[in-house]
Design a protein around this motif. Sequence first.
Motif, PDB file in Angstrom:
ATOM      1  N   ASP A  70       2.894  16.845  -5.399  1.00 53.54           N
ATOM      2  CA  ASP A  70       1.522  16.381  -5.229  1.00 53.54           C
ATOM      3  C   ASP A  70       1.488  14.886  -4.885  1.00 53.54           C
ATOM      4  O   ASP A  70       0.756  14.464  -3.990  1.00 53.54           O
ATOM      5  N   LEU A  71       2.273  14.097  -5.577  1.00 55.27           N
ATOM      6  CA  LEU A  71       2.329  12.662  -5.298  1.00 55.27           C
ATOM      7  C   LEU A  71       2.793  12.376  -3.870  1.00 55.27           C
ATOM      8  O   LEU A  71       2.241  11.517  -3.184  1.00 55.27           O
ATOM      9  N   ILE A  72       3.802  13.103  -3.430  1.00 48.52           N
ATOM     10  CA  ILE A  72       4.341  12.893  -2.083  1.00 48.52           C
ATOM     11  C   ILE A  72       3.314  13.307  -1.029  1.00 48.52           C
ATOM     12  O   ILE A  72       3.053  12.573  -0.070  1.00 48.52           O
ATOM     13  N   ALA A  73       2.709  14.481  -1.217  1.00 44.31           N
ATOM     14  CA  ALA A  73       1.712  14.961  -0.254  1.00 44.31           C
ATOM     15  C   ALA A  73       0.512  14.015  -0.195  1.00 44.31           C
ATOM     16  O   ALA A  73      -0.012  13.724   0.899  1.00 44.31           O
ATOM     17  N   GLU A  74       0.097  13.514  -1.335  1.00 44.61           N
ATOM     18  CA  GLU A  74      -1.039  12.589  -1.348  1.00 44.61           C
ATOM     19  C   GLU A  74      -0.695  11.264  -0.675  1.00 44.61           C
ATOM     20  O   GLU A  74      -1.560  10.646  -0.053  1.00 44.61           O
ATOM     21  N   ARG A  75       0.561  10.833  -0.751  1.00 44.85           N
ATOM     22  CA  ARG A  75       0.953   9.606  -0.049  1.00 44.85           C
ATOM     23  C   ARG A  75       0.918   9.837   1.458  1.00 44.85           C
ATOM     24  O   ARG A  75       0.488   8.960   2.220  1.00 44.85           O
ATOM     25  N   ILE A  76       1.337  11.006   1.900  1.00 47.60           N
ATOM     26  CA  ILE A  76       1.259  11.344   3.324  1.00 47.60           C
ATOM     27  C   ILE A  76      -0.194  11.282   3.789  1.00 47.60           C
ATOM     28  O   ILE A  76      -0.505  10.720   4.841  1.00 47.60           O
ATOM     29  N   ARG A  77      -1.086  11.832   2.995  1.00 45.69           N
ATOM     30  CA  ARG A  77      -2.510  11.814   3.346  1.00 45.69           C
ATOM     31  C   ARG A  77      -3.064  10.391   3.337  1.00 45.69           C
ATOM     32  O   ARG A  77      -3.880  10.026   4.184  1.00 45.69           O
ATOM     33  N   ALA A  78      -2.612   9.564   2.376  1.00 48.22           N
ATOM     34  CA  ALA A  78      -3.059   8.171   2.332  1.00 48.22           C
ATOM     35  C   ALA A  78      -2.616   7.418   3.589  1.00 48.22           C
ATOM     36  O   ALA A  78      -3.277   6.471   4.007  1.00 48.22           O
ATOM     37  N   ALA A 132      10.666  -1.813   6.257  1.00 51.49           N
ATOM     38  CA  ALA A 132      10.400  -2.530   7.511  1.00 51.49           C
ATOM     39  C   ALA A 132       8.905  -2.686   7.767  1.00 51.49           C
ATOM     40  O   ALA A 132       8.471  -3.672   8.369  1.00 51.49           O
ATOM     41  N   ALA A 133       8.112  -1.722   7.300  1.00 50.49           N
ATOM     42  CA  ALA A 133       6.659  -1.754   7.507  1.00 50.49           C
ATOM     43  C   ALA A 133       5.931  -2.468   6.361  1.00 50.49           C
ATOM     44  O   ALA A 133       4.706  -2.535   6.370  1.00 50.49           O
ATOM     45  N   HIS A 134       6.676  -2.976   5.401  1.00 51.03           N
ATOM     46  CA  HIS A 134       6.082  -3.596   4.208  1.00 51.03           C
ATOM     47  C   HIS A 134       5.130  -2.624   3.514  1.00 51.03           C
ATOM     48  O   HIS A 134       4.054  -3.004   3.045  1.00 51.03           O
ATOM     49  N   ASP A 135       5.553  -1.355   3.461  1.00 54.15           N
ATOM     50  CA  ASP A 135       4.767  -0.295   2.834  1.00 54.15           C
ATOM     51  C   ASP A 135       5.227  -0.143   1.380  1.00 54.15           C
ATOM     52  O   ASP A 135       6.002   0.744   1.038  1.00 54.15           O
ATOM     53  N   GLU A 136       4.762  -1.050   0.550  1.00 51.97           N
ATOM     54  CA  GLU A 136       5.182  -1.089  -0.839  1.00 51.97           C
ATOM     55  C   GLU A 136       4.818   0.177  -1.623  1.00 51.97           C
ATOM     56  O   GLU A 136       5.617   0.624  -2.455  1.00 51.97           O
ATOM     57  N   PRO A 137       3.637   0.775  -1.409  1.00 52.02           N
ATOM     58  CA  PRO A 137       3.351   2.007  -2.157  1.00 52.02           C
ATOM     59  C   PRO A 137       4.363   3.123  -1.876  1.00 52.02           C
ATOM     60  O   PRO A 137       4.789   3.822  -2.800  1.00 52.02           O
ATOM     61  N   THR A 138       4.757   3.273  -0.617  1.00 49.43           N
ATOM     62  CA  THR A 138       5.755   4.286  -0.295  1.00 49.43           C
ATOM     63  C   THR A 138       7.108   3.896  -0.870  1.00 49.43           C
ATOM     64  O   THR A 138       7.819   4.741  -1.432  1.00 49.43           O
ATOM     65  N   ALA A 139       7.479   2.618  -0.757  1.00 48.34           N
ATOM     66  CA  ALA A 139       8.751   2.156  -1.315  1.00 48.34           C
ATOM     67  C   ALA A 139       8.800   2.410  -2.822  1.00 48.34           C
ATOM     68  O   ALA A 139       9.835   2.849  -3.354  1.00 48.34           O
ATOM     69  N   ASP A 140       7.700   2.166  -3.507  1.00 53.69           N
ATOM     70  CA  ASP A 140       7.635   2.407  -4.948  1.00 53.69           C
ATOM     71  C   ASP A 140       7.802   3.888  -5.256  1.00 53.69           C
ATOM     72  O   ASP A 140       8.561   4.261  -6.161  1.00 53.69           O
ATOM     73  N   LEU A 141       7.112   4.732  -4.513  1.00 52.27           N
ATOM     74  CA  LEU A 141       7.236   6.181  -4.700  1.00 52.27           C
ATOM     75  C   LEU A 141       8.680   6.621  -4.483  1.00 52.27           C
ATOM     76  O   LEU A 141       9.232   7.394  -5.276  1.00 52.27           O
ATOM     77  N   LEU A 142       9.302   6.131  -3.422  1.00 48.51           N
ATOM     78  CA  LEU A 142      10.688   6.503  -3.115  1.00 48.51           C
ATOM     79  C   LEU A 142      11.637   6.044  -4.218  1.00 48.51           C
ATOM     80  O   LEU A 142      12.536   6.795  -4.621  1.00 48.51           O
TER      81      LEU A 142
END
Length: 161
Positions: A70-78, A132-142
């Motif tokens: 759910d967390l991963i899918a919601e990040r994709i949607r975000a 590289a994209a400075h996408d901290e929310p995704t980096a944190d999730l990963l």
Amino acid sequence: MAKKKTAGVDLGIDEKQRKAIAAGLSTLLADTYTLYLKTHNYHWNVTGPQFNTLHLMFETQYNELALAVDLIAERIRALDEFAPGSYSAFAKLSSVKEADGVPTAEAMIRELAADQLAVVRTARAVFPLADAAHDEPTADLLTQRMQVHEKTAWMLRAMVA
């Protein structure tokens, strides 16, 4: 039926980078969901002297994986992309393979440990895109996902060492 374009949102991430990150997260979602299904299958079908231990351990693991998808899918949607959500889509994307038959308890443990590490490798492959994209929310999730999967793989390996 064609996918409808979402409203579009300026997250401060280049569109090409955003789409690449979402594609990587889609692979992570597929790996995670396939691992969830496999772990749940093993929870139902494990036998042998370690039954109770493994039955409970696999339940803990598949419950954690259910929350993760759910967390991963919601990040994709975000990120303003659509998340894959079918078995056929997951089968095309996933590096985790479904179980063939019902292996022994020890084989289940070894397979799940290897699959946990496969998910780590998928997450790690997406990390440079997010960085590289400075996408901290995704980096944190990963980062969180890698920590959980590395620890789970270690615990599984310790059972058959």
